[in-house]
Design an enzyme around this catalytic site. Structure first.
Site, short mmCIF file in Angstrom:
data_model
loop_
_atom_site.label_atom_id
_atom_site.label_comp_id
_atom_site.label_asym_id
_atom_site.label_seq_id
_atom_site.Cartn_x
_atom_site.Cartn_y
_atom_site.Cartn_z
N VAL A 220 0.75 -1.16 0.12
CA VAL A 220 -0.05 -0.25 0.02
C VAL A 220 0.84 1.09 0.02
O VAL A 220 1.76 1.53 0.76
CB VAL A 220 -0.89 -0.02 1.11
CG1 VAL A 220 -2.13 1.20 1.05
CG2 VAL A 220 -1.86 -1.11 1.52
N ASP A 221 0.55 1.97 -0.98
CA ASP A 221 1.09 3.27 -0.87
C ASP A 221 0.78 4.16 0.30
O ASP A 221 -0.44 4.05 0.91
CB ASP A 221 0.91 4.38 -2.17
CG ASP A 221 1.68 5.57 -2.32
OD1 ASP A 221 2.65 5.65 -1.92
OD2 ASP A 221 0.95 6.52 -2.76
N LYS A 222 1.49 5.27 0.92
CA LYS A 222 1.14 6.07 2.04
C LYS A 222 0.08 6.96 1.66
O LYS A 222 -0.83 7.41 1.94
CB LYS A 222 2.29 6.33 2.83
CG LYS A 222 1.90 7.40 3.99
CD LYS A 222 3.06 7.54 4.74
CE LYS A 222 3.62 8.97 4.26
NZ LYS A 222 2.66 10.17 4.34
N THR B 274 -3.38 7.27 0.40
CA THR B 274 -4.09 5.90 0.51
C THR B 274 -4.10 5.44 1.95
O THR B 274 -5.40 5.39 2.13
CB THR B 274 -3.18 4.84 -0.26
OG1 THR B 274 -2.93 5.32 -1.43
CG2 THR B 274 -3.88 3.66 -0.38
N LYS C 104 9.61 0.47 -5.48
CA LYS C 104 8.54 -0.20 -5.27
C LYS C 104 8.32 -1.61 -6.03
O LYS C 104 7.43 -2.68 -5.75
CB LYS C 104 7.25 0.89 -5.37
CG LYS C 104 7.12 1.92 -4.32
CD LYS C 104 5.93 2.75 -4.89
CE LYS C 104 6.34 3.85 -3.69
NZ LYS C 104 4.88 5.02 -3.76
#
Length: 621
Positions: free
Chosen positions: A298-300, A303, A475
């Site tokens: 999950v991107d921060k 999100t 990523k």
């Protein structure tokens, strides 16, 4: 018309069978078999033309064979029950597709166009981008567009699955097919007809429901060889046993109808249910893959967090001032600033109902902050370098360690307070992470943000692993690393700098995809609402759907095995076999239809609650 024709055939055949029982006339049974079997024979011939031996052919051969051995009741019963099963199957499949038909029915047909300021009712196809349409309370919004003037609450359930109306004002996006429940809006058209978000959703759901899962593809290949195999086996049994009726009964009993229907009906139901809840799953293959996901990257920013800085702290250093006075001074000084954090300070003051008037005079100091004249006072907001006396910076360091940007508020050279801003964690992020953990899914946060900030957010949410200060290609490496360890990975990101990782992941997830045609078209799973808990819901629904598929396959195979044993050792007749066979078809459809039950549970903030504003912002983001 097609429905009436289908059920009319079934009704007429059934009536003829009953009349035959009453009168004892066998020829009525023959007529009943012909009436019910005519369409079955047509389907069998059509399949043969494309070199395919279908289930329909098995039924036709068995029914005709029964007539030749003067077993008229068996022939009529087999064709009648098969026709009845087909009719019920079609009816229940139509119901599983109801989510799609609801979306189609939601598409508007007319709009109120403002032409030279005068309202005029026109067909949707007459509109062009840039036209201004008027929407009154209780009316359907006909286009995707941007609100020019007005204010109101819009029911966006058809797009996002949300039950709470979203507040709309000047500059807000609206979507075709939604309903204005209060207020009056003037909207500039952007997406019309097939270019609207609703049309793209309909197209995506339609394609997804027709898409085949890997299991379905395998079963279709299996039945391609299974059906001819059954015919050969029945012929051999009939020759060896010198029993034509036994061979014909085996043909009927071995029909893999429940096996063939078990997968598509589950896929249609699962994807239809998710679409109704604002989750678009691209197709059966992705549904099966999503059910296996055991790691989510999950991107921060945007999100797990809200994606914009918010005021978090106001500390008073001088007892002559209150917290509201410190904040008011800082906000007024920042009205002259173009710094990205200025808006957060001003918004924080306005949310507390504080007056934020423009300052008389101000001067930004590069890299340090701003100096402004506020009601005759010299107010500074920024670093200690703007103050005449250096204060104790312990609180500043503490706030910075928590991932917040802290600033002194000074008056005439002396510090009177400290304010801090930060990108705050989403109100629903903790629940989403908790729900993923409950499903045995590992959560990895991957962000380009600073290590300190990332770890504070991770600690607050309870994620399993933190990777910070990453470039987009790093990523991608994380996803590859997890896949190399045997994980099935879902990647959630904004679709821009996360594109490489989204493409590499087994499942790419776009969040808040409403209004983003590209996200709807390219994501494997698109969460229409900007709500992270929809992710564990989608993965959970995928698991339920695949579990349903497996249960249905088991029922279908067990039914065939029991019936075959019954024919060979227990005296099961052709008509009883067909009855049980059709019952199994309806059973697997019924089990699949359980997927249509609403299971999405979300807490809806009540009026006046502290969460109300957070919910409103999430709905209108």
């Amino acid at each position: 018309m097609k429905t009436w024709k289908t059920w009319g055939v079934v009704a007429l055949s059934g009536a003829l069978i009953i009349l035959s029982w009453i009168t004892g006339w066998d020829w009525l049974m023959i007529v009943a078999a012909v009436v019910a079997g005519w369409q079955i024979a047509v389907s069998a011939v059509q399949a043969l033309r494309i070199k395919m031996i279908s289930i329909d052919l098995l039924v036709v051969v068995a029914a005709v064979g029964a007539l030749f051995i003067n077993n008229y009741w068996e022939s009529a019963a087999v064709t009648f029950l098969f026709a009845l099963g087909k009719a019920l199957e079609r009816a229940t499949l139509n119901r599983t597709r109801k989510a799609l038909s609801d979306l189609v029915e939601a598409a508007p047909e007319t709009a109120t166009l403002l032409r030279d300021g005068e309202p005029e009712t026109v067909e949707i196809w007459e509109l062009v981008p840039g036209d201004v349409v008027l929407i009154k309370n209780g009316e359907q919004i006909p286009v995707d567009g941007r609100v020019i003037t007005g204010h109101g609450g819009v029911d966006e359930a058809t797009i996002t699955g949300e039950s709470v109306p979203a507040e709309k004002a000047e500059g807000s996006e609206v979507f075709a097919g939604t309903w204005l429940r209060s207020g009056l809006l003037r909207v500039e058209a952007v997406g019309i007809g097939s270019d609207s978000t609703l049309a793209k959703i309909i197209h995506r759901v339609e394609d997804a429901q027709d898409d085949k899962a890997r299991t379905q593809t395998f079963l279709e290949k299996f039945s391609r060889y299974y059906t001819p195999g059954v015919m050969v086996a029945a012929l051999l049994v009939g020759l060896l046993a010198q029993n034509v009726e036994l061979a014909l009964t085996l043909l009927v009993i071995a029909c893999p109808g429940a096996l063939v229907i078990s997968i598509p009906v589950s896929i249609v139901a699962g994807i239809g249910r998710s679409a109704k809840d604002g989750v678009l799953i691209k197709g059966g293959e992705y549904l099966e893959t999503a059910a296996k996901v055991d790691a989510v990257v999950v991107d921060k920013t945007g999100t797990l967090t809200n994606g914009r800085p918010e005021l978090t702290d106001v500390d008073v250093l001088d007892p002559a001032y209150t917290a509201n006075e410190v904040l008011t001074l800082a906000a007024r000084a920042e009205t002259a600033s173009e710094h990205p954090l200025a808006e957060a300070i001003i918004r924080g003051a306005e949310n507390r109902g504080l007056p934020v008037d423009m300052v008389e005079k101000a001067r930004p100091v590069a890299g340090k902050g701003i100096l402004a004249q506020v009601d005759g006072l010299e107010v500074t907001v920024g670093s200690a370098d703007l103050l005449e006396k250096t204060p104790d910076n312990a609180r500043i360091l503490e706030l910075n360690d928590q991932g917040r940007t802290a600033m002194y508020v000074g008056v005439n050279g002396a510090a009177v307070g400290i304010i801090a801003v930060a990108d705050t964690v989403r109100a629903d992020a903790r629940k989403a992470v908790s729900d993923l953990h409950a499903r045995g899914i590992r959560v990895i946060m991957a962000t380009g943000d600073a290590e300190r900030v990332a770890r504070n957010v991770a600690a607050e949410l309870g994620v399993d692993e933190v990777r910070a200060e990453l470039m987009p290609e790093e990523k991608l490496d994380i996803v590859k690393e997890l896949q190399a360890k045997g994980h099935v990975v879902a990647m959630v990101g904004d679709g821009v700098n996360d594109t490489p990782a989204l493409a590499q992941a087994d499942i790419g997830v776009a969040m808040g995809a409403a209004g983003s045609p590209a996200a709807i078209e390219t994501a494997d799973i698109a969460l229409m609402a900007d709500k992270l808990p929809r992710l564990p819901y989608a993965l959970g629904l995928a698991r339920r759907t695949v579990r349903t598929m497996h249960v249905n396959i088991g029922i279908a195979l067990l039914t065939v095995a029991v019936l075959l044993a019954g024919v060979l050792f227990g005296g099961v007749t052709m008509s009883i076999g067909m009855l049980v066979h059709e019952a199994s078809v309806l059973l697997v459809i019924g089990i699949a239809m359980l997927l249509l039950r609403p299971t999405l549970r979300e807490n809806v903030p009540v009026a006046g609650s502290p969460a109300k504003e957070t919910a409103r912002q999430a709905l209108t983001a």
